[in-house]
Design a protein around this motif. Structure first.
Motif, PDB file in Angstrom:
ATOM      1  N   UNK A 254     -57.843  -3.544  59.168  1.00 17.37           N
ATOM      2  CA  UNK A 254     -57.074  -2.741  60.111  1.00 17.37           C
ATOM      3  C   UNK A 254     -55.876  -3.480  60.678  1.00 17.37           C
ATOM      4  N   UNK A 255     -56.078  -4.691  61.247  1.00 17.80           N
ATOM      5  CA  UNK A 255     -54.925  -5.455  61.727  1.00 17.80           C
ATOM      6  C   UNK A 255     -53.900  -5.739  60.637  1.00 17.80           C
ATOM      7  N   UNK A 256     -54.353  -5.895  59.388  1.00 12.55           N
ATOM      8  CA  UNK A 256     -53.393  -6.139  58.309  1.00 12.55           C
ATOM      9  C   UNK A 256     -52.491  -4.919  58.107  1.00 12.55           C
ATOM     10  N   UNK A 293     -41.522 -11.932  56.317  1.00 12.14           N
ATOM     11  CA  UNK A 293     -42.756 -12.131  55.561  1.00 12.14           C
ATOM     12  C   UNK A 293     -43.840 -12.636  56.513  1.00 12.14           C
ATOM     13  N   UNK A 294     -45.094 -12.422  56.132  1.00 16.12           N
ATOM     14  CA  UNK A 294     -46.229 -12.863  56.941  1.00 16.12           C
ATOM     15  C   UNK A 294     -46.772 -14.165  56.373  1.00 16.12           C
ATOM     16  N   UNK A 295     -46.949 -15.143  57.239  1.00 15.77           N
ATOM     17  CA  UNK A 295     -47.538 -16.406  56.804  1.00 15.77           C
ATOM     18  C   UNK A 295     -49.008 -16.187  56.456  1.00 15.77           C
ATOM     19  N   UNK A 296     -49.428 -16.758  55.328  1.00 16.62           N
ATOM     20  CA  UNK A 296     -50.815 -16.659  54.883  1.00 16.62           C
ATOM     21  C   UNK A 296     -51.444 -18.052  54.904  1.00 16.62           C
ATOM     22  N   UNK A 297     -52.687 -18.125  55.353  1.00 17.14           N
ATOM     23  CA  UNK A 297     -53.425 -19.384  55.254  1.00 17.14           C
ATOM     24  C   UNK A 297     -54.215 -19.350  53.949  1.00 17.14           C
ATOM     25  N   UNK A 298     -54.301 -20.474  53.230  1.00 18.40           N
ATOM     26  CA  UNK A 298     -54.941 -20.450  51.908  1.00 18.40           C
ATOM     27  C   UNK A 298     -56.426 -20.145  51.953  1.00 18.40           C
ATOM     28  N   UNK A 299     -57.081 -20.565  53.033  1.00 21.29           N
ATOM     29  CA  UNK A 299     -58.517 -20.333  53.161  1.00 21.29           C
ATOM     30  C   UNK A 299     -58.775 -19.788  54.563  1.00 21.29           C
ATOM     31  N   UNK A 300     -58.965 -18.482  54.634  1.00 21.00           N
ATOM     32  CA  UNK A 300     -59.071 -17.828  55.928  1.00 21.00           C
ATOM     33  C   UNK A 300     -60.458 -17.935  56.530  1.00 21.00           C
ATOM     34  N   UNK A 301     -60.566 -17.484  57.765  1.00 19.56           N
ATOM     35  CA  UNK A 301     -61.841 -17.470  58.478  1.00 19.56           C
ATOM     36  C   UNK A 301     -62.342 -16.040  58.605  1.00 19.56           C
ATOM     37  N   UNK A 302     -63.628 -15.866  58.363  1.00 22.64           N
ATOM     38  CA  UNK A 302     -64.302 -14.598  58.622  1.00 22.64           C
ATOM     39  C   UNK A 302     -65.286 -14.867  59.747  1.00 22.64           C
ATOM     40  N   UNK A 303     -64.962 -14.372  60.921  1.00 24.55           N
ATOM     41  CA  UNK A 303     -65.797 -14.695  62.066  1.00 24.55           C
ATOM     42  C   UNK A 303     -65.803 -16.187  62.307  1.00 24.55           C
ATOM     43  N   UNK A 311     -55.748 -15.363  53.763  1.00 22.58           N
ATOM     44  CA  UNK A 311     -55.683 -14.293  54.753  1.00 22.58           C
ATOM     45  C   UNK A 311     -54.458 -14.485  55.633  1.00 22.58           C
ATOM     46  N   UNK A 312     -53.995 -13.424  56.279  1.00 19.31           N
ATOM     47  CA  UNK A 312     -52.851 -13.564  57.180  1.00 19.31           C
ATOM     48  C   UNK A 312     -53.165 -14.531  58.309  1.00 19.31           C
ATOM     49  N   UNK A 313     -52.138 -15.229  58.767  1.00 16.46           N
ATOM     50  CA  UNK A 313     -52.298 -16.138  59.898  1.00 16.46           C
ATOM     51  C   UNK A 313     -52.357 -15.297  61.171  1.00 16.46           C
ATOM     52  N   UNK A 314     -53.511 -14.677  61.369  1.00 17.75           N
ATOM     53  CA  UNK A 314     -53.705 -13.691  62.430  1.00 17.75           C
ATOM     54  C   UNK A 314     -54.545 -14.291  63.548  1.00 17.75           C
ATOM     55  N   UNK A 315     -54.109 -14.071  64.782  1.00 21.13           N
ATOM     56  CA  UNK A 315     -54.872 -14.536  65.942  1.00 21.13           C
ATOM     57  C   UNK A 315     -55.404 -13.329  66.701  1.00 21.13           C
TER      58      UNK A 315
END
Length: 642
Positions: A254-256, A293-303, A311-315
């Motif tokens: 959703x946030x994406x 463009x949206x910055x992406x982190x190579x290894x995102x966090x799920x919870x 995943x997007x560098x989302x806070x």
């Protein structure tokens, strides 16, 4: 062309955005967390009423050409720890160490919920051979202990494939006793075995619930004759049919959607530095859009866990319209706990007694009690006043109106501090960054939050209340594949990935020859994803880590549209009335109000002013000026900044 329908299933409300090519309508329905199928039907029914003038769910589905759907089911399962527990098979000797991840996973509540029993180990030779009897004994022990799903996470692909062959032979999938299993290296390519294991565990933990709900939603669409399969929007910014979607990629989708909309707005208004912020009922999600463009982190966090997917560098932080407000050491604390849509804020009159930002906005006169959610709900002013007085006023020795204003100021400061920190962490300054704010709670006090953050320019999209749903409409049907380079021939990898992509796109029901295919180099630098053409291999490999070859297959779908801003004249917006704002610095001051449906390109408003509508409420503070663009967006700029 038929209708384009986008649904964003959030934690508090489920939104729909419908376009028929000439106009866009939208609606909101409370999210029914106990049965997401119900709010799926509810919001489409409400949307059909907005489109046709009467509710006709079946007609809406029949008239739809493309239905994209983003669901919060995976996010809720992670946050609430309510997925399906799994058993994990590792190499002997790693049962306790978890390939070196024990220290970070041992006390992790999410990991303990996903894997309640210790992993089981089997012996693997250096060549990847396994002992079939050893495997059988281990699996039988796991089954006897109640295992419902199995993750196979071994160091080598060969060993994992040997386990797969034995499992298929000993437990054929056509038998009722077959155990669902997932081979970790078939889900993701990652040399970090621990991270690959965690990724597979999360996916399997989410899979059963997602499968049950999404196939149920797809069946509803099929029964009502949807022309093409229901498309599931993913956290990588693309969509695919249910059968081609992995559960883990629905997390945070959703946030994406809001981010995709923010990228489109950065291009529309030529903004080089944008902070995209979605203020919902439960959380505030934000991300930086630099250079469109949206910055992406190579290894995102799920919870609470790190996974193998970019995943997007989302806070995110727990501040929203339904966040619970309290007092601690004479300071107002907002969140992170939320009352959601049920029972909701005290003013919802659904049994909730907690004070929230929504109660404060109602008591201060910002919200119209008779127009909430387009008039679907009438807010109870007396209950809001009682909650704020009891929770905030009495502990601080102030009246309810002052408590409401103090709550709003606390929210503005907390949000502003978070916004400014995010911008500076990205190497920019708030004064040089445009705030694109949306979500149900985004526009209400946007100028107050911007002022607290030091931001001087903000944009409120015309569809701010359903902007994530609108943003989903920029996605295409696509799949992306990644393989570590590891000294291999990049062109050979591309050829193999192209064959795989063509099979998958055929499985999506689209002609592979009508798809676009793009291959690139992928890597990470300073924990941010960077890409380059295949021809730049030598220089690229020397500058980045984790070099991979990627191939993306895209079948273009009809998308949302925007109108370029070319307004050449400005004049004052028509005033529809006035409102008394209580609890403000000028208690009892009246401000002009404006009907959002009467705003047209070229209209301007000088603050203070209050825009009210069925789904849009926006308080324009003193010292701020607003203009309406050709796309009917609100561009607000500071005329003076203290």
């Amino acid at each position: 062309m038929g209708l384009l329908v986008n649904i964003d299933n959030g934690g508090t409300f489920t939104d729909v955005c419908i376009s028929d090519g000439t106009r866009v309508v939208h609606a909101k329905a409370p999210t029914t967390a106990h049965d997401l199928t119900q709010c799926f039907i509810d919001v489409l029914t409400l949307g059909s009423r907005e489109l046709y003038g009467e509710a006709d769910f079946g007609r809406l589905i029949r008239d739809t050409d493309c239905l994209r759907y983003s669901t919060t089911a995976g996010t809720n399962a992670v946050v609430e720890h309510k997925g399906t527990p799994v058993a994990v098979l590792v190499e002997a000797g790693e049962e306790q160490t978890l390939y070196g991840a024990k220290e970070r996973l041992g006390g992790n509540e999410l990991w303990q919920a996903m894997v309640p029993e210790p992993p089981a180990g089997i012996h693997v030779t250096g060549d990847g051979d396994i002992n079939a009897d050893d495997l059988l004994r281990t699996i039988n022990t796991l089954l006897a202990n109640g295992a419902l799903r199995l993750i196979v996470a071994l160091r080598s692909k060969t060993a994992e494939q040997n386990v797969k062959a034995e499992l298929l032979e000993r437990y054929p999938r056509h038998l009722l006793g077959a155990i669902p299993f997932l081979i970790s290296s078939e889900l993701v390519e990652d040399a970090d075995v621990a991270r690959r294991m965690v990724t597979a565990v999360v996916n399997s933990y989410l899979h059963p619930g997602m499968e049950h709900f999404l196939y149920g939603a797809e069946t509803i669409c099929q029964d009502n004759h949807l022309h093409r399969p229901l498309l599931i929007y993913r956290n990588d910014g693309d969509s695919a049919r249910v059968a081609k979607t992995t559960a883990i990629k629905t997390w945070g989708s959703g946030p994406r959607g809001g981010l995709e909309g923010a990228i489109a707005y950065a291009k529309l208004y030529d903004e080089g530095s944008v902070l995209a912020v979605d203020i919902g009922g439960t959380t505030t999600d934000m991300s930086i859009v630099f250079d469109q463009t949206v910055a992406m982190v190579p290894y995102g966090d799920v919870g609470e866990v790190n996974v193998s997917l970019p995943m997007p560098n989302l806070r995110s932080f727990g501040l929203g319209g339904s966040s619970i407000v309290s007092v601690s050491d004479r300071a107002i604390i907002i969140g992170p706990e939320s009352v959601g849509a049920s029972p909701g804020p005290a003013c919802f009159a659904r049994g909730g007694t907690c004070a929230t930002l929504t109660d404060a906005l109602l008591l201060c006169g910002v919200l119209d009690p008779d127009k909430y959610l387009g008039g679907q709900m009438t807010l109870d002013l007396a209950r809001a006043e009682q909650a704020l007085l009891r929770v905030i006023g009495e502990p601080l020795g102030i009246d309810a109106q002052a408590a409401a204003r103090a709550t709003i100021e606390a929210f503005e400061k907390a949000s502003g501090d978070n916004f400014a920190r995010a911008i500076r962490d990205g190497g920019r300054e708030p004064g040089d960054t445009c705030l694109v704010v949306f979500g149900g709670g985004g526009p209400m006090i946007a100028t107050g939050i911007a002022e607290a953050a030091g931001i001087k320019r903000l944009i409120i999209p015309r569809l701010a209340a359903v902007f994530s749903a609108f943003g989903i409409g920029f996605s295409h049907l696509a799949h992306e594949y990644q393989v570590p380079l590891d000294g291999a021939d990049p062109q050979k990898i591309v050829t193999e990935l192209r064959a795989r992509a063509e099979r998958d796109m055929y499985g999506e029901g689209v002609p592979p020859e009508d798809c676009k295919y793009e291959s690139r180099l992928w890597g990470s630098r300073d924990d941010i994803v960077v890409e380059a053409p295949l021809t730049d291999l030598a220089g690229f490999a020397a500058e980045v880590d984790h070099v991979r070859v990627t191939l993306k297959a895209v079948f273009e779908l009809p998308t949302s549209t925007l109108v370029k801003d070319d307004v050449d004249g400005f004049h004052a917006a028509p005033v529809s009335g006035s409102a008394t704002l209580l609890g403000s610095a000028e208690a009892g001051a009246e401000v002009p109000t404006y009907d959002d449906t009467a705003l047209a390109p070229g209209h301007i408003i000088e603050g203070p002013g209050l825009i009210r509508g069925d789904y849009l409420t926006c308080l324009i503070g003193v010292g701020w000026s607003l203009r309406v663009t050709s796309n009917l967006d609100l561009v607000i700029e500071a005329q003076r900044h203290g």
